[in-house]
Enzyme design. Sequence first.
Site, PDB file in Angstrom:
ATOM      1  N   LEU A 158       2.154   4.445  -2.498  1.00 45.90           N
ATOM      2  CA  LEU A 158       3.005   3.259  -2.522  1.00 45.90           C
ATOM      3  C   LEU A 158       2.507   2.321  -1.435  1.00 45.90           C
ATOM      4  O   LEU A 158       2.120   2.767  -0.353  1.00 45.90           O
ATOM      5  CB  LEU A 158       4.468   3.619  -2.242  1.00 45.90           C
ATOM      6  CG  LEU A 158       5.203   4.468  -3.293  1.00 45.90           C
ATOM      7  CD1 LEU A 158       6.625   4.760  -2.821  1.00 45.90           C
ATOM      8  CD2 LEU A 158       5.229   3.777  -4.649  1.00 45.90           C
ATOM      9  N   ASP A 159       2.505   1.010  -1.721  1.00 42.16           N
ATOM     10  CA  ASP A 159       2.130   0.033  -0.703  1.00 42.16           C
ATOM     11  C   ASP A 159       2.992   0.241   0.539  1.00 42.16           C
ATOM     12  O   ASP A 159       4.138   0.697   0.455  1.00 42.16           O
ATOM     13  CB  ASP A 159       2.339  -1.392  -1.216  1.00 42.16           C
ATOM     14  CG  ASP A 159       1.384  -1.746  -2.344  1.00 42.16           C
ATOM     15  OD1 ASP A 159       0.372  -1.050  -2.515  1.00 42.16           O
ATOM     16  OD2 ASP A 159       1.678  -2.721  -3.064  1.00 42.16           O
ATOM     17  N   GLN A 160       2.465  -0.146   1.679  1.00 38.38           N
ATOM     18  CA  GLN A 160       3.181   0.065   2.941  1.00 38.38           C
ATOM     19  C   GLN A 160       4.588  -0.529   2.914  1.00 38.38           C
ATOM     20  O   GLN A 160       5.545   0.093   3.384  1.00 38.38           O
ATOM     21  CB  GLN A 160       2.390  -0.523   4.101  1.00 38.38           C
ATOM     22  CG  GLN A 160       3.028  -0.274   5.465  1.00 38.38           C
ATOM     23  CD  GLN A 160       2.161  -0.750   6.623  1.00 38.38           C
ATOM     24  OE1 GLN A 160       1.130  -1.368   6.422  1.00 38.38           O
ATOM     25  NE2 GLN A 160       2.578  -0.448   7.833  1.00 38.38           N
ATOM     26  N   ASN A 198      -1.373  -2.655  -6.176  1.00 41.06           N
ATOM     27  CA  ASN A 198      -0.658  -3.946  -6.157  1.00 41.06           C
ATOM     28  C   ASN A 198      -0.293  -4.461  -7.546  1.00 41.06           C
ATOM     29  O   ASN A 198       0.021  -5.643  -7.711  1.00 41.06           O
ATOM     30  CB  ASN A 198      -1.471  -5.024  -5.427  1.00 41.06           C
ATOM     31  CG  ASN A 198      -1.704  -4.753  -3.954  1.00 41.06           C
ATOM     32  OD1 ASN A 198      -2.529  -5.408  -3.331  1.00 41.06           O
ATOM     33  ND2 ASN A 198      -1.022  -3.782  -3.378  1.00 41.06           N
ATOM     34  N   ARG A 220       3.126  -6.334  -8.105  1.00 37.80           N
ATOM     35  CA  ARG A 220       3.152  -7.560  -7.313  1.00 37.80           C
ATOM     36  C   ARG A 220       2.273  -8.643  -7.934  1.00 37.80           C
ATOM     37  O   ARG A 220       2.665  -9.817  -8.036  1.00 37.80           O
ATOM     38  CB  ARG A 220       2.707  -7.260  -5.879  1.00 37.80           C
ATOM     39  CG  ARG A 220       3.633  -6.285  -5.168  1.00 37.80           C
ATOM     40  CD  ARG A 220       3.009  -5.679  -3.926  1.00 37.80           C
ATOM     41  NE  ARG A 220       2.774  -6.683  -2.879  1.00 37.80           N
ATOM     42  CZ  ARG A 220       2.204  -6.406  -1.721  1.00 37.80           C
ATOM     43  NH1 ARG A 220       1.790  -5.163  -1.461  1.00 37.80           N
ATOM     44  NH2 ARG A 220       2.032  -7.350  -0.828  1.00 37.80           N
TER      45      ARG A 220
END
Length: 231
Positions: free
Chosen positions: A69-71, A165, A168
């Site tokens: 998972l992205d930060q 990503n 997003r």
Amino acid sequence: MKKIPKKYQPRGFDILHEDIDIIVGNKAPGALTVAAKWNADDTIHSALNQWVRKGNPRSNKSVYVVHRLDQATSGVLIFAKSEEVQHFLKDNWKSTTKNYYAIVHGKMKKKNGTIQSYLEEDENYVVHSSQDSEKGKLAITEYEVLKETDQFSLVKINLLTGKKNQIRVHLSGEGHPIVGDAKYGKGPSKYKDLCLHSAVLEITHPFNKKRLRFTAPVPAYFKKLIPFDYD
């Protein structure tokens, strides 16, 4: 049973389920899944390695990364406890249900649909979307608008592929970037928290082959922007 010292308990990762094969937890926003160039040690992966070793420096136990998972993204994250389990989960990733909540700017014209494109990362770690199959890897995102306000829309995502990503980039490409997304949004954001949350992960267990469903509650800032029964 010997009490596990607090310093070895994972930070930024609320364990939801643990057995001999897997560890599943709710990742806090801001926590790194794995090492990055700017931070090699303070990660969920590193913390869980300490967790399974129970403070024993001679232990060779490790956890293995299945996905990331992205930060800035919160929510359900799974790790394997062996390479065999890691390979099983990765090989069966297409059958894994991956549902997210996102709050985006504006009102989407189409209230549900599928976004499909090819994603490619450049040398500056920015992911670009294209309809040219030679310019990246196929990414498919299903979405449904659940609720709208004057400024925002709450969107439920069914992630059919899992590229970096992806959510997003796809929502930004539709003209509705995720609230708090400074990277793919339209200029600097006054919202410091990224409103993207991994809410549901449903897997086939590597040992007993049963379907297991894990859920993680959304951070409080979601409910401040859009009150909703997220459960």
